[in-house]
Design a protein around this motif. Structure first.
Motif, PDB file in Angstrom:
ATOM      1  N   LEU A   1     134.400  64.847 -16.391  1.00 12.96           N
ATOM      2  CA  LEU A   1     133.529  65.398 -15.631  1.00 12.96           C
ATOM      3  C   LEU A   1     132.413  65.088 -14.936  1.00 12.96           C
ATOM      4  CD1 LEU A   1     133.892  68.458 -18.633  1.00 12.96           C
ATOM      5  CD2 LEU A   1     135.482  68.599 -15.742  1.00 12.96           C
ATOM      6  N   LYS A   2     131.902  66.003 -14.181  1.00  7.11           N
ATOM      7  CA  LYS A   2     130.943  65.305 -13.602  1.00  7.11           C
ATOM      8  C   LYS A   2     129.625  66.122 -13.645  1.00  7.11           C
ATOM      9  CE  LYS A   2     127.946  64.414  -8.768  1.00  7.11           C
ATOM     10  NZ  LYS A   2     128.366  64.714  -6.766  1.00  7.11           N
TER      11      LYS A   2
ATOM     12  N   VAL B   1     136.063  74.644 -22.281  1.00  4.99           N
ATOM     13  CA  VAL B   1     136.120  73.905 -22.515  1.00  4.99           C
ATOM     14  C   VAL B   1     134.867  72.726 -21.801  1.00  4.99           C
ATOM     15  CG1 VAL B   1     137.804  72.020 -20.944  1.00  4.99           C
ATOM     16  CG2 VAL B   1     139.118  73.635 -22.290  1.00  4.99           C
ATOM     17  N   ARG B   2     134.313  73.141 -20.579  1.00  2.00           N
ATOM     18  CA  ARG B   2     133.707  72.521 -20.285  1.00  2.00           C
ATOM     19  C   ARG B   2     132.083  71.945 -20.829  1.00  2.00           C
ATOM     20  NH1 ARG B   2     132.117  70.080 -15.166  1.00  2.00           N
ATOM     21  NH2 ARG B   2     129.584  69.603 -15.510  1.00  2.00           N
ATOM     22  N   ASP B   3     131.877  73.661 -21.519  1.00  2.00           N
ATOM     23  CA  ASP B   3     131.030  73.204 -22.637  1.00  2.00           C
ATOM     24  C   ASP B   3     131.649  72.681 -24.327  1.00  2.00           C
ATOM     25  OD1 ASP B   3     128.819  75.797 -21.421  1.00  2.00           O
ATOM     26  OD2 ASP B   3     131.226  77.179 -22.043  1.00  2.00           O
TER      27      ASP B   3
ATOM     28  N   GLN C   1     139.301  63.672 -22.587  1.00  2.70           N
ATOM     29  CA  GLN C   1     140.009  64.075 -21.277  1.00  2.70           C
ATOM     30  C   GLN C   1     141.236  64.671 -21.008  1.00  2.70           C
ATOM     31  OE1 GLN C   1     137.611  62.844 -18.966  1.00  2.70           O
ATOM     32  NE2 GLN C   1     139.539  64.135 -18.333  1.00  2.70           N
ATOM     33  N   GLU C   2     141.967  64.412 -22.429  1.00  2.43           N
ATOM     34  CA  GLU C   2     143.594  65.189 -22.341  1.00  2.43           C
ATOM     35  C   GLU C   2     143.727  67.231 -22.498  1.00  2.43           C
ATOM     36  OE1 GLU C   2     145.965  63.797 -26.144  1.00  2.43           O
ATOM     37  OE2 GLU C   2     145.067  61.992 -26.576  1.00  2.43           O
ATOM     38  N   ILE C   3     142.359  67.030 -23.143  1.00  2.00           N
ATOM     39  CA  ILE C   3     141.888  68.788 -22.925  1.00  2.00           C
ATOM     40  C   ILE C   3     141.751  69.177 -22.241  1.00  2.00           C
ATOM     41  CG2 ILE C   3     140.512  70.872 -24.579  1.00  2.00           C
ATOM     42  CD1 ILE C   3     140.416  68.952 -26.913  1.00  2.00           C
ATOM     43  N   ILE C   4     140.318  68.074 -21.038  1.00  2.00           N
ATOM     44  CA  ILE C   4     140.845  68.402 -19.499  1.00  2.00           C
ATOM     45  C   ILE C   4     141.382  68.659 -18.495  1.00  2.00           C
ATOM     46  CG2 ILE C   4     139.834  67.834 -17.664  1.00  2.00           C
ATOM     47  CD1 ILE C   4     137.469  66.491 -19.091  1.00  2.00           C
ATOM     48  N   ASP C   5     142.393  67.580 -18.608  1.00  2.00           N
ATOM     49  CA  ASP C   5     143.692  67.148 -18.469  1.00  2.00           C
ATOM     50  C   ASP C   5     144.930  68.539 -18.318  1.00  2.00           C
ATOM     51  OD1 ASP C   5     143.167  65.073 -17.045  1.00  2.00           O
ATOM     52  OD2 ASP C   5     144.131  64.206 -18.344  1.00  2.00           O
TER      53      ASP C   5
END
Length: 454
Positions: A447-448, A416-418, A147-151
């Motif tokens: 991520l949904k 990132v999503r992958d 989640q830190e990377i997503i943000d």
């Protein structure tokens, strides 16, 4: 020893000293790929283990020096850093502090090949300094770091690429193509069973990978490859995971144990004894420098602190309605896998590895004649390419460094999503093993899950 290593990795100590050097200035060059003038991209590397110094160090400079410029390297271990600098060649500026390296050298892209549990720190630090990122798998090891990377990606707007080289071997590209072309219709079920040998597993147990806090267990470090393959093949995201896993033979189950392979009274009895002093590269890179950070490369595979697993099985539900039946087995002398896709119009099957070894793979197609226009079984042979991982490494590296703008119809390059959707299956499997309950992906990151990826 493990505690010392863990504490020393928490930040990069500022002891650059003799390792710090001036920036290497890159001149414009004629691009062999495009035939036009283009300035070389400046790359920096953090993490000087075997993967870093070879594939993204020496080999990068030898094979892609006309296209990119590796300008500096970084690691917390000054001894290993010096050895890496010597191995890669070129008198690279070397740093033990990542912020200082990025501030001084100002690379366009940071390559992350450090230990798995600090990937997120280095990825985020790189983005904060304005760098794009190329990171080794796994992206990270738990949902909080993911989640830190997503943000951070949203905040800094940089490009992050995860090097999923398992997408690139020619025969896997062919499987993807057949699925995309509708040979088997809508995928409803995937059967995927991967095996690694005792020798392969031994290397994980000896290294930091034997501890969840460093590598997330093989559910994350190893299986991230496999989960990404399935996500990519069927073009969907996971929604729920139920798993079981156990550790056998290794760790506390061992009949005896020593300090490490070099200092053990049971070398004549141990089936996993390895004399690192006979391996010049590993000895010079690791053993001669373990006093700096406490990392022992030839650790005892029976040390009681090992808390990962040797056999794994999982049921994964996908947003598009497909199900994956997966296993990773290490108590075997078979190195390879069996992968099958069952769809509304037929079945594709691949058996790779094992014995006898061969330089090609066969994809078997079996039609569902009630629903398919194709009425005959077919076997499609695809030769391996040259280079590592069945020919996938040079294809991936060409896209990364030589021709980054080339068309990507199979969407082999991962972001990132992958990276998150592959590791999160392993994280969920680990949690399910501990709790005995299924785990929902939506409860882990924001991520949904998507039935069909864009």
């Amino acid at each position: 020893m493990d505690q010392k290593y863990q504490l020393s990795r928490k930040k990069f100590i500022k002891t650059t000293g003799a390792f710090a050097g001036g920036a290497i200035l890159a001149a414009p060059y004629v691009s062999k790929a495009a035939g036009s003038f283009r300035e070389k991209k400046k790359l920096a590397l953090v993490g000087t283990g075997v993967r870093g110094v070879s594939m993204f160090g020496r080999s990068l400079r030898a094979n892609y020096g006309d296209y990119v410029d590796l300008v500096s390297i970084c690691d917390i271990n000054p001894g290993r850093l010096a050895r890496a600098r010597e191995f890669i060649g070129g008198d690279l500026p070397a740093y033990t502090d990542l912020d200082e390296m990025l501030e001084r050298e100002k690379p366009d892209t940071l390559i992350v090949t450090s230990r798995d549990d600090v990937h997120h720190e280095h990825i985020i630090t790189g983005m904060r300094h304005g760098c794009d990122i190329i990171t080794e798998k796994p992206l990270t090891i738990d949902e909080h770091k993911a989640q830190e990377i997503i943000d951070a990606e949203k905040k800094y707007g940089r490009n992050v690429i995860v090097t999923f080289n398992y997408r690139y071997p020619p025969y896997r590209a062919k499987v993807k193509e057949l699925i995309m072309d509708g040979w088997i219709g809508d995928v409803k079920n995937v059967e995927f069973h991967w095996h690694i040998t005792h020798s392969h597993l031994m290397r994980y147990m000896q290294r930091w990978h034997g501890h969840r806090r460093f590598g997330g267990s093989l559910w994350v470090h190893k299986s991230t490859h496999h989960f990404d393959m399935v996500n990519w093949f069927i073009n969907s995201d996971p929604v729920e995971v139920y798993a079981n896993s156990e550790l056998e033979r290794f760790g506390k189950h061992g009949p005896f144990r020593g300090k490490n392979c070099r200092n053990c009274a049971f070398t004549d009895q141990c089936p996993y004894y390895w004399d690192i002093t006979q391996d010049e590269h590993h000895y010079n890179l690791y053993t001669r420098n373990e006093h700096y950070d406490g990392y022992v490369r030839d650790n005892c595979v029976f040390r009681e602190t090992i808390d990962i697993f040797s056999k794994h099985s999982a049921l994964v539900k996908y947003a598009n309605g497909a199900q994956l039946n997966y296993s990773l087995t290490a108590d075997t002398e078979y190195e390879g896998y069996w992968l099958a896709f069952n769809g509304t119009k037929g079945r594709l099957e691949v058996r790779a590895g094992g014995w006898p070894r061969r330089n090609y793979e066969e994809i078997h197609f079996m039609p569902n004649r009630r629903y398919s226009d194709r009425q005959e079984e077919q076997t499609i042979r695809v030769d391996h390419g040259s280079g590592g991982h069945w020919g996938g490494d040079p294809i991936m590296n060409d896209q990364l460094f030589k021709d980054p703008n080339r068309p990507d119809p199979l969407k082999q390059q991962a972001g990132v999503r992958d990276g998150v959707m592959s590791i999160i299956i392993g994280v969920a499997a680990r949690k399910s093993t501990d709790s005995g309950l299924p785990v929902r992906i939506e409860d882990l990151v924001d991520l949904k899950p998507m039935p069909n990826r864009a």
